[in-house]
Write a protein that holds these residues in place. Structure first.
Motif, PDB file in Angstrom:
ATOM      1  N   MET A 166     -52.469   0.765  -5.861  1.00 58.49           N
ATOM      2  CA  MET A 166     -53.644   1.442  -5.310  1.00 58.49           C
ATOM      3  C   MET A 166     -53.261   2.701  -4.545  1.00 58.49           C
ATOM      4  O   MET A 166     -53.944   3.728  -4.627  1.00 58.49           O
ATOM      5  CB  MET A 166     -54.409   0.471  -4.401  1.00 58.49           C
ATOM      6  N   THR A 187     -49.974  -4.833  -6.029  1.00 56.69           N
ATOM      7  CA  THR A 187     -51.303  -4.281  -6.243  1.00 56.69           C
ATOM      8  C   THR A 187     -51.594  -3.177  -5.235  1.00 56.69           C
ATOM      9  O   THR A 187     -52.152  -2.121  -5.586  1.00 56.69           O
ATOM     10  CB  THR A 187     -52.366  -5.383  -6.140  1.00 56.69           C
ATOM     11  N   GLN A 231     -60.632  -5.085   0.249  1.00 61.01           N
ATOM     12  CA  GLN A 231     -60.554  -4.399  -1.044  1.00 61.01           C
ATOM     13  C   GLN A 231     -59.306  -4.827  -1.812  1.00 61.01           C
ATOM     14  O   GLN A 231     -59.360  -5.052  -3.022  1.00 61.01           O
ATOM     15  CB  GLN A 231     -60.544  -2.889  -0.825  1.00 61.01           C
ATOM     16  N   GLU A 248     -59.259 -10.264  -8.903  1.00 62.53           N
ATOM     17  CA  GLU A 248     -59.572  -9.865 -10.274  1.00 62.53           C
ATOM     18  C   GLU A 248     -58.443 -10.270 -11.221  1.00 62.53           C
ATOM     19  O   GLU A 248     -58.687 -10.788 -12.317  1.00 62.53           O
ATOM     20  CB  GLU A 248     -59.776  -8.349 -10.363  1.00 62.53           C
ATOM     21  N   SER A 251     -59.748  -8.317  -3.113  1.00 66.40           N
ATOM     22  CA  SER A 251     -60.672  -8.314  -4.249  1.00 66.40           C
ATOM     23  C   SER A 251     -59.955  -7.926  -5.537  1.00 66.40           C
ATOM     24  O   SER A 251     -60.174  -8.531  -6.593  1.00 66.40           O
ATOM     25  CB  SER A 251     -61.824  -7.338  -3.978  1.00 66.40           C
ATOM     26  N   ARG A 252     -59.069  -6.932  -5.440  1.00 65.47           N
ATOM     27  CA  ARG A 252     -58.288  -6.515  -6.609  1.00 65.47           C
ATOM     28  C   ARG A 252     -57.377  -7.646  -7.081  1.00 65.47           C
ATOM     29  O   ARG A 252     -57.248  -7.893  -8.290  1.00 65.47           O
ATOM     30  CB  ARG A 252     -57.440  -5.288  -6.269  1.00 65.47           C
ATOM     31  N   ARG A 306     -59.667  -3.010 -14.970  1.00 59.67           N
ATOM     32  CA  ARG A 306     -58.984  -1.854 -14.385  1.00 59.67           C
ATOM     33  C   ARG A 306     -58.120  -1.114 -15.407  1.00 59.67           C
ATOM     34  O   ARG A 306     -57.393  -0.185 -15.039  1.00 59.67           O
ATOM     35  CB  ARG A 306     -58.093  -2.310 -13.227  1.00 59.67           C
TER      36      ARG A 306
END
Length: 215
Positions: free
Chosen positions: A85, A81, A45, A52, A48-49, A138
């Protein structure tokens, strides 16, 4: 203007690297970048962020040399990041504890104000990407974060720069038992911030294809 300054200050605090301090952590959750409130933020996850953001940066800066300069200037993107999160969940818990909610309408109103100040939607997306490493997809999530912070501070009779605000986040951190994978540092409960790990074997590099990996 005051709302814009508050948003920028908070976003900068989220995006900035934490102080370099001695870190500790637990490796009790294989495959997890962090565990917050018993819920895993997986390495997949997190990657993946980061992907992006890198894709958005690549689209904004098609020149290879300039893109590599952008990558170099955001070498802590993976850890920043993850910090973002985790803080999102901590702040959401603190807001929930204080019965603070944010509506979709409020997010759109804030976005509209910021877009006018930035010269349009594209300008706002570019500014958030360049300054804070927030991918366009986002942006609304980040604006919700800003609004939760503002409303929480108002509920507490303070602002986001005051100890009372960060004390509420520290309490939420304790409730959620934040645990970071040691390769990304550890979580300072009192400051609700990531503490960078002094581990030289953690390197953020870029593959030939331009996609970030950790090694």
């Amino acid at each position: 203007m005051h709302r814009r300054r508050t948003a920028l200050v908070l976003t900068a605090a989220i995006a900035a690297a934490a102080p370099l301090l001695t870190a500790c952590g637990s490796d009790a959750h294989p495959g997890a970048a962090a565990v917050v409130g018993g819920q895993r933020i997986t390495v997949a996850q997190l990657e993946s962020r980061v992907d992006e953001v890198r894709r958005a940066q690549r689209a904004a800066v098609p020149d290879e040399t300039q893109y590599q300069q952008v990558v170099s200037s955001t070498s802590t993107l993976t850890r920043d990041t993850l910090h973002n999160m985790v803080l999102d969940r901590v702040l959401h818990r603190a807001a929930k504890d204080a019965s603070v909610t944010v509506t979709r309408k409020e997010i759109q109103q804030m976005r509209g104000e910021l877009e006018r100040q930035a010269g349009g939607g594209k300008g706002l997306e570019t500014a958030w990407l360049q300054k804070y490493g927030i991918a366009p997809a986002r942006l609304d999530d980040n604006l919700r974060l800003q609004l939760e912070a503002q409303k929480l501070a108002a509920r507490l009779g303070t602002d986001t720069s005051r100890p009372a605000f960060w004390k509420a986040l520290s309490k939420a951190s304790e409730e959620l038992h934040v645990d970071l994978n040691p390769r990304y540092g550890s979580w300072d409960v009192q400051k609700s911030s990531r503490v960078d790990a002094g581990t030289p074997w953690v390197r953020e590099v870029t593959t030939a294809g331009g996609e970030p990996v950790t090694a």
